[in-house]
Design a protein around this motif. Sequence first.
Motif: not given
Length: 827
Positions: A354-365, A385-389, A394-400
């Motif tokens: 879910l956190a990854l999908e939210l990051a892709c939607w540009s609303t991490p929280d 935290a897992l997504l960053a690891a 990166s800094d809450g913004v989804v990477t490529a």
Amino acid sequence: MKLPDLPVRSVLPEVVAALDAHGTAVLVAPPGTGKTTLVPLALATSGGRVVVAEPRRLAARAAAGRMAAILGEPVGETVGYAVRGDRKVSARTRIEVVTSGLLVRRVQGDPELPGVSTVLLDECHERHLDADLLLALLLDVRAGLRDDLRLLATSATVAAGRLATLLGDAPVITATAPAYPVTFSYVPPARNERIEACVARAVRTALSSGDGDVLAFLPGAGEIARTSGLLRLPEVDVLPLHGRLSAAHQDDALRPRDRRRVVLATAVAESSLTVPGVRAVVDSGLARVPRVDHRRGLPGLATVRVSAAVATQRSGRAGREGPGRAYRCWAENEQSLLPAYPEPEIRTAELARLALELACWSTPDGSGLAWWDPPGEGALAAGRALLAALGATSDGVVTARGRRMAELGLHPRLARALLDGAEAVGARNAAEVVALLDAGATLTDVEAELRRLRSAGDEGSRRWKRDARRLEGLVANSTGAKAVKASLPAVKAVKDSLPAIRAGKEAFTDHRATPPRPDAALVVALAHPERLARRRPGGAPVYLMAGGTAAELPPGSGLDSEWLAIAEATRDPGRVHGTIRLAAAADETLATRVGPVSEVDEVTWDGDVVARRVRKLGAIILSERPLRDASVHDALVTGLKTEGLGLLKWSQDATRLRERMAFLHRVLGEPWPAVDDATLLSDVDRWVDLSGARRKSDLATINAGTALKALLPWPEAAKLDELAPDRLEVPSGSHPRVDYHGDQPVLAVKLQETFGWTETPTLAGVPVVLHLLSPAGRPAAITADLGSFWTTGYPSVRADLRGRYPKHPWPEDPATAVPTRHTRRRT
């Protein structure tokens, strides 16, 4: 097109009108009323494409099949479906049934959903995680991009108020069905009877008590297999129905037969599927739901009691075609104890995906979305935290790299294992292991399970091979390869937390130079680096994972390795250790390549000061060596707090000084300090000089009395001997010690030494309690009022003691008598 005469047909005009007028609507209809099939067919006549979101793959395929049958067409023409790994659509498709998770991915790829006029969210009451997320995303799409997109949410329960509010005070349309009566019987398990045996017993009763087929609900595939083994019935077909079966076997279970059937199903048959011919339902009362032990990091499935709403839906299956019977495998008095509705997955599940999908939607929280129930802050923070690891953000913004992981449609852990594993061991090998991890296994040893699947020809192995080929194709996709390369800066940004990624291209160069070794343990470790585990010393096969959790191998696992890469572990309530369900043999070289290795200086207290430099893999100690010049101050303080102030040198004088100071603090308060254990230990450095101590034995040389004097307040300390003297002079000239141990100071003195003492002495305003002793040193009287004692108490004491001690003075008037320390009269 003539639609079947099902109950929902009467409200179809109302549904269409509500969507035309409001753009959103909620349809409440019990199972079997036709809401999943007739409503999409009706909506498709108004133009545009209709997408139906189902919570399960089995329900999606079944719904598409029923609608296509109504139209007299094969699936893939007007009505099609798409689930992970399987799609049947064409240019003519007007209605497409998809899983909620797949539609989330489509919305992420193109939020405008071109060509789609209506989205029907089916079975919203089941509260699956993907369905809740999809609802939130579609509401955001309507608010910002597609105000013309029509949303219809359907539910089998009447609790639709919150859902209607979310949809913008949407109208609620209710379809009712003429329900046939259902007779209930409660058949709880006998003492020590397993639920499978109880269900089998109830099934036999149902078969002997009436006509028609029997539908039995069990929590999972394992219980279904065991129950099936108990039901060897002549002229009755016993058929399993669960999500791990092939499409052909699932369809077979739903198809009517000439012989009677017993269908053993999981929750897939609760609401969105129709099982024709059923006249009796047996309900185990159990369901398997996602749960996660956040403290131990062990996500998995838990078996829980069903809710009252689910129990009602299950029993309703018996009354669709005529009067039916429902057998509930619990006591009748337990019915009122069931929760009203099932717990939403978003409150209980692990939320990394879910956190990854939210990051892709540009609303991490997730704060910008309208939620039925918002995700828990702690679980979502753990997912981020897992997504960053993993390098997905990166800094809450989804990477490529993160977007590529999301596109794979896997949990982020498995996506990372597939992408990085393909670099290390080859795409085919990585895909095979990831397909196994995603589907689950029957054996504990990953390598043994892979060998079984490669050689077997059963449906499970065929499904695994199809999934592995699909995953291999995803990795080989050129777009994916570019995305992985583009993500390398993000990977390097998290090199300290993931040494395998830290190694970067160098770690994988050797694998490219030679044919990749099919190292299953490496792929498992890439998915779960915190579950790399080392066997503890001792007889039992207990392993300590890098994450700090201990887990035990079950008997007969076939694994005998010092190191394991654990793919799956669970912990049952009441058990000290977790249980390893799936793992691969590893070694220290692999573990240190992939796992979070660190080197730290540790100075701790373990019965004494322990100072060492430790190389660790998470919680696992790899090596250690002593430290000579480390600061041990904090460890010594910990030792004092752990074992108490008794580690210091307490002489009699030191103990008495502490008691005198405690008395003055109790009586006078500030500035006299508190000297109880808790206060002294809360600020050790205020009064104890630890600079010369290195170990426990050094603490025993520190004079506690000298240390306590540092706490004496000045200039008040000059009055210590006046306010709380160590000794007190009595009329005989003696100076006995004052005891400050109790609430009041106590002076023990021989009675003859107090003759002539008419006023009770006071210290700091507190009367001293006098313990008046006999010539033998035993208490003869206790008083804090000498004047009263001489007149009322002394005569009886004198009468009692003068006969036993005739040579000692026993004057009739002690107030005027001469005090003496001597034990005999002097002539």
